[in-house]
Write a protein that holds these residues in place. Structure first.
Motif, PDB file in Angstrom:
ATOM      1  N   ALA A 463     -23.468   2.418 -23.762  1.00  0.00           N
ATOM      2  CA  ALA A 463     -24.212   1.653 -22.761  1.00  0.00           C
ATOM      3  C   ALA A 463     -25.684   2.029 -22.729  1.00  0.00           C
ATOM      4  O   ALA A 463     -26.358   1.878 -21.709  1.00  0.00           O
ATOM      5  CB  ALA A 463     -23.583   1.874 -21.385  1.00  0.00           C
ATOM      6  N   GLY A 464     -26.211   2.504 -23.832  1.00  0.00           N
ATOM      7  CA  GLY A 464     -27.613   2.882 -23.855  1.00  0.00           C
ATOM      8  C   GLY A 464     -27.824   4.245 -23.228  1.00  0.00           C
ATOM      9  O   GLY A 464     -26.882   4.996 -22.976  1.00  0.00           O
ATOM     10  N   ASN A 465     -29.055   4.589 -22.951  1.00  0.00           N
ATOM     11  CA  ASN A 465     -29.369   5.887 -22.374  1.00  0.00           C
ATOM     12  C   ASN A 465     -28.922   5.966 -20.925  1.00  0.00           C
ATOM     13  O   ASN A 465     -28.952   4.977 -20.188  1.00  0.00           O
ATOM     14  CB  ASN A 465     -30.877   6.152 -22.463  1.00  0.00           C
ATOM     15  N   PHE A 466     -28.504   7.151 -20.527  1.00  0.00           N
ATOM     16  CA  PHE A 466     -28.139   7.371 -19.133  1.00  0.00           C
ATOM     17  C   PHE A 466     -29.379   7.158 -18.272  1.00  0.00           C
ATOM     18  O   PHE A 466     -30.450   7.693 -18.552  1.00  0.00           O
ATOM     19  CB  PHE A 466     -27.609   8.789 -18.967  1.00  0.00           C
ATOM     20  N   ILE A 477     -28.830  -2.153 -17.627  1.00  0.00           N
ATOM     21  CA  ILE A 477     -27.958  -3.100 -18.328  1.00  0.00           C
ATOM     22  C   ILE A 477     -28.588  -3.541 -19.638  1.00  0.00           C
ATOM     23  O   ILE A 477     -27.913  -3.628 -20.680  1.00  0.00           O
ATOM     24  CB  ILE A 477     -27.651  -4.317 -17.435  1.00  0.00           C
ATOM     25  N   GLU A 478     -29.885  -3.805 -19.630  1.00  0.00           N
ATOM     26  CA  GLU A 478     -30.550  -4.252 -20.855  1.00  0.00           C
ATOM     27  C   GLU A 478     -30.577  -3.156 -21.916  1.00  0.00           C
ATOM     28  O   GLU A 478     -30.783  -3.438 -23.097  1.00  0.00           O
ATOM     29  CB  GLU A 478     -31.968  -4.718 -20.536  1.00  0.00           C
ATOM     30  N   GLY A 479     -30.314  -1.912 -21.507  1.00  0.00           N
ATOM     31  CA  GLY A 479     -30.254  -0.827 -22.478  1.00  0.00           C
ATOM     32  C   GLY A 479     -29.053  -0.921 -23.395  1.00  0.00           C
ATOM     33  O   GLY A 479     -28.948  -0.165 -24.352  1.00  0.00           O
ATOM     34  N   ALA A 484     -32.112 -10.759 -21.597  1.00  0.00           N
ATOM     35  CA  ALA A 484     -32.554 -10.678 -20.204  1.00  0.00           C
ATOM     36  C   ALA A 484     -31.887 -11.744 -19.339  1.00  0.00           C
ATOM     37  O   ALA A 484     -31.542 -11.492 -18.176  1.00  0.00           O
ATOM     38  CB  ALA A 484     -34.072 -10.805 -20.129  1.00  0.00           C
ATOM     39  N   ASN A 485     -31.696 -12.963 -19.885  1.00  0.00           N
ATOM     40  CA  ASN A 485     -31.076 -14.009 -19.066  1.00  0.00           C
ATOM     41  C   ASN A 485     -29.627 -13.673 -18.748  1.00  0.00           C
ATOM     42  O   ASN A 485     -29.110 -14.032 -17.691  1.00  0.00           O
ATOM     43  CB  ASN A 485     -31.184 -15.372 -19.758  1.00  0.00           C
ATOM     44  N   PHE A 509     -25.175   3.526 -13.299  1.00  0.00           N
ATOM     45  CA  PHE A 509     -24.511   3.610 -14.595  1.00  0.00           C
ATOM     46  C   PHE A 509     -23.094   3.041 -14.556  1.00  0.00           C
ATOM     47  O   PHE A 509     -22.607   2.520 -15.563  1.00  0.00           O
ATOM     48  CB  PHE A 509     -24.478   5.067 -15.071  1.00  0.00           C
ATOM     49  N   ASN A 510     -22.417   3.128 -13.445  1.00  0.00           N
ATOM     50  CA  ASN A 510     -21.077   2.558 -13.332  1.00  0.00           C
ATOM     51  C   ASN A 510     -21.069   1.076 -13.676  1.00  0.00           C
ATOM     52  O   ASN A 510     -20.183   0.594 -14.377  1.00  0.00           O
ATOM     53  CB  ASN A 510     -20.528   2.772 -11.917  1.00  0.00           C
ATOM     54  N   VAL A 511     -22.046   0.348 -13.193  1.00  0.00           N
ATOM     55  CA  VAL A 511     -22.140  -1.082 -13.489  1.00  0.00           C
ATOM     56  C   VAL A 511     -22.380  -1.293 -14.977  1.00  0.00           C
ATOM     57  O   VAL A 511     -21.714  -2.094 -15.636  1.00  0.00           O
ATOM     58  CB  VAL A 511     -23.264  -1.735 -12.671  1.00  0.00           C
TER      59      VAL A 511
END
Length: 688
Positions: A463-466, A477-479, A484-485, A509-511
């Motif tokens: 999920a990308g960086n913490f 989220i974008e990580g 973006a949309n 981060f949960n989301v």
């Protein structure tokens, strides 16, 4: 050598061994029996035995002595707790009469006319000249993976075709480690079946394949076999065991079949299966493809499956190690699951396996997409290989000059290059379509029974960086990364609600972790199973979600461990925590108790037992619900009780297509359907 009768009868063993024994030495199958409850705290309370074919009591003593063993004694906990279960299991597997007696240790009568025996009814005697099957001791010590006792006392030899392979045994299984299954291939050529020296020492693991952490070597195409059964040489056996063929994960850039988590001893002894673990070429050495008409990629995949490598080796030789080549289940996790998925659509693999388990197959967003949607060679060149050849100093010249240059570059440079290729590609031979044909419109292993499953928090590690305390939900989220949309749609939908705890960063981060788990694992693995079932492309189809984990892949320290409490100092799995990628592996292999790793609560051990029983049941019958008669014979009461209380695991054609593997386990409908629709990965994704 010959041992004097008086010594044989008094000691039951001849301690001097002239040569490495084999099934031929004692003219018998060797069936290693151990009542494995997977509780490493009590392993010493369970004795191990080797069953031999019928003979007189004197010949039984002689045969055991040739294995550096004696007849199984009547003292100890073996006869108090294990013997009746093992005899019931032998009876089930061999269809022997419940009254069948077996030679065991102890002195003969005064006149040497009767000798001790045992049956399901208990201890007895028989005329010493009677012909009965034999229970020898197996005094080889129990060792964790990588610490095998290499004493010649425990060594054993298997002859298969032109090969003579020397392995060993421990308390759980016969072990043959580091067997070369292929000739060392030249760079970017397909591997071929091993034709080297016929005498092979298989006492220690072979080198891992060269990988991006600078571990390993290029000469690395080894496999390991853990088996409970060695058939008599040259004699057909009705008792061959199902085979579980493990393909490790590691992003196609790392990993090895000799990882201690994958030690096959527990699966072999508890599930009565043969376990094979393999190495395959990784990174650029395993997956480089160029637009030169020669370098077509998929070398690592071909190592696993090609008509002349690992699965072919298994088809040719595994019967000599006790495995049934007609009952092979391939299973793998992460990139190993991606391999399983690819092999399900690879024509050269068809017919080499009948079962398949894909654990945490990646598919969907960004990084995950390439494990299930395959580049053409041209696309792979555009995405990675074109940049890669420049990075390693081979970007100039003709295609022949480029390849010649690459073959001279140190492997360390190749494997650590920023754009080193790691992708399965459509090469026209091993892979013919850009995705697995669960829509019935392309090649598929239609004879296979298949399981797809995932961890509940699989995406937390992808999920990308913490996020930091100042990171917005949008940036988090974008990580992943996603458009973006789509991020805006996710936030506006209300389908991924943000927890409200005292930890704002973790709430954010949960989301993100839930979005990543759905978008990179859950949605498209469900869609794979749904479409495969809808079009009847496989013989049966099953899915699961793992909701209990132990450690796992943890690039963000601490998030995959349940919180420790005063009553649960090693973590309380009943409290919220991420069930992370790779968190199921200790349970799958029954290796949780090794390396002094503690059970965290009263459920870790029975859950591990139930998981091993489900996986090995699938290997035996292609159904993850263990047969009740098998469980009863083996005395696996925890699994019997759990299935009775929880109900059976149902296939995807039922109203509960997903099995939730937790404590307790349960059936469920398809998960996260609204979320998957929003993310663009609906249940009918593969119908379009």
């Amino acid at each position: 050598m010959f041992c004097p009768t008086t010594l044989l009868l008094s000691l039951g063993i001849c301690l001097v061994q002239a040569a490495v024994p084999s099934p031929a030495t004692v003219d018998s199958d060797l069936w290693l029996l151990f009542q494995n409850d997977l509780d490493w705290h009590t392993t010493a309370e369970h004795e191990s035995s080797i069953l031999l074919s019928s003979r007189s009591h004197f010949d039984a003593l002689s045969a055991c002595a040739k294995l550096n063993e004696g007849l199984t004694p009547t003292n100890g906990t073996f006869f108090q707790s294990d013997i009746q279960k093992l005899l019931a299991f032998i009876s089930l597997e061999t269809e022997a009469s419940p009254s069948q007696r077996y030679w065991i240790g102890g002195g003969a009568s005064v006149h040497g006319q009767t000798c001790p025996a045992v049956s399901k009814s208990g201890l007895s005697t028989a005329a010493c000249s009677e012909i009965l099957p034999v229970l020898c001791t197996n005094s080889a010590p129990n060792k964790v993976s990588g610490e095998t006792d290499l004493s010649p006392t425990w060594q054993v030899q298997v002859n298969s075709g032109k090969l003579s392979v020397t392995g060993t045994r421990d308390h759980l299984s016969f072990r043959f480690l580091g067997i070369p299954y292929a000739n060392e291939p030249a760079r970017w050529t397909y591997s071929s079946l091993y034709t080297g020296a016929p005498r092979i020492s298989a006492l220690t693991f072979g080198s891992p394949c060269a990988q991006n952490n600078l571990n390993g070597q290029e000469n690395c195409l080894f496999l390991n076999i853990f088996t409970p059964f060695l058939p008599a040489t040259g004699k057909p056996s009705k008792n061959l065991k199902p085979v579980m063929f493990w393909i490790h994960g590691g992003a196609f850039t790392g990993g090895e079949g000799s990882d201690s988590i994958y030690d096959g001893g527990s699966l072999a002894s508890r599930g009565d299966v043969v376990v094979v673990t393999i190495n395959y070429r990784l990174g650029a050495l395993g997956f480089l493809a160029l637009s030169d008409g020669v370098t077509n990629g998929n070398y690592g995949l071909a190592d696993q499956v090609c008509q002349v490598t690992a699965l072919k080796w298994v088809q040719e030789h595994i019967a000599s190690f006790g495995g049934d080549p007609s009952r092979v289940t391939i299973f793998g996790q992460s990139a190993g699951a991606g391999s399983v998925r690819a092999l399900l659509g690879s024509p050269p693999a068809f017919g080499t396996f009948s079962g398949a388990i894909a654990q945490s197959n990646l598919a969907g967003f960004a990084y995950a997409s390439t494990y299930s949607e395959y580049f053409t060679i041209e696309q792979e060149v555009e995405v990675a290989a074109g940049k890669f050849v420049v990075e390693v100093g081979c970007g100039n010249g003709t295609s022949t000059e480029v390849l010649d240059c690459l073959r001279k570059v140190p492997w360390q440079t190749l494997q650590t290059a920023a754009d080193a290729p790691r992708y399965v590609v459509v090469d026209g031979t091993f892979i013919k379509r850009d995705r697995l044909s669960v829509d019935g419109k392309g090649p598929v292993a239609s004879n296979a029974h298949v399981i797809f499953g995932w961890m509940a928090g699989d995406g937390a590690d992808f999920a990308g960086n913490f996020p930091q305390s100042t990171t917005s939900q949008t940036l988090s989220i974008e990580g992943i990364p996603i458009a973006a949309n789509l991020t805006a749609a996710i936030l506006q939908s209300g389908l991924f609600p943000r927890p409200s705890t005292a930890n704002e960063t973790l709430d954010t981060f949960n989301v993100t972790a839930r979005v990543a788990s759905d978008g990179e694992f859950v949605c498209l693995d469900q869609a794979t199973a749904h479409s495969g079932s809808l079009h009847n492309v496989f013989k049966s189809m099953w899915t699961y979600q793992f909701e209990r984990s132990y450690m796992g892949f943890e690039p963000i320290p601490g998030i995959c461990d349940p919180p420790a409490t005063a009553t649960h100092p090693f973590g309380d799995p009943s409290l919220p925590y991420f069930q992370c990628h790779s968190g199921e592996l200790f349970f799958n292999f029954g290796t949780l108790g090794q390396s002094s790793m503690p059970f965290r609560d009263q459920f870790d051990l029975p859950f591990e037992q139930i998981t091993v029983d489900a996986w090995t049941s699938f290997a035996r019958t292609f159904n993850p619900n263990p047969d009740a008669t098998f469980l009863a014979a083996r005395g696996y009461t925890n699994t019997t009780t759990a299935l009775r209380q929880w109900g059976l695991w149902k296939d995807v054609n039922s109203r509960e297509p997903v099995r939730i593997l937790s404590w307790p386990s349960r059936g469920s409908g398809w998960l996260e359907q609204e979320q998957c629709d929003l993310l663009g990965f609906p249940l009918d994704f593969y119908e379009h």
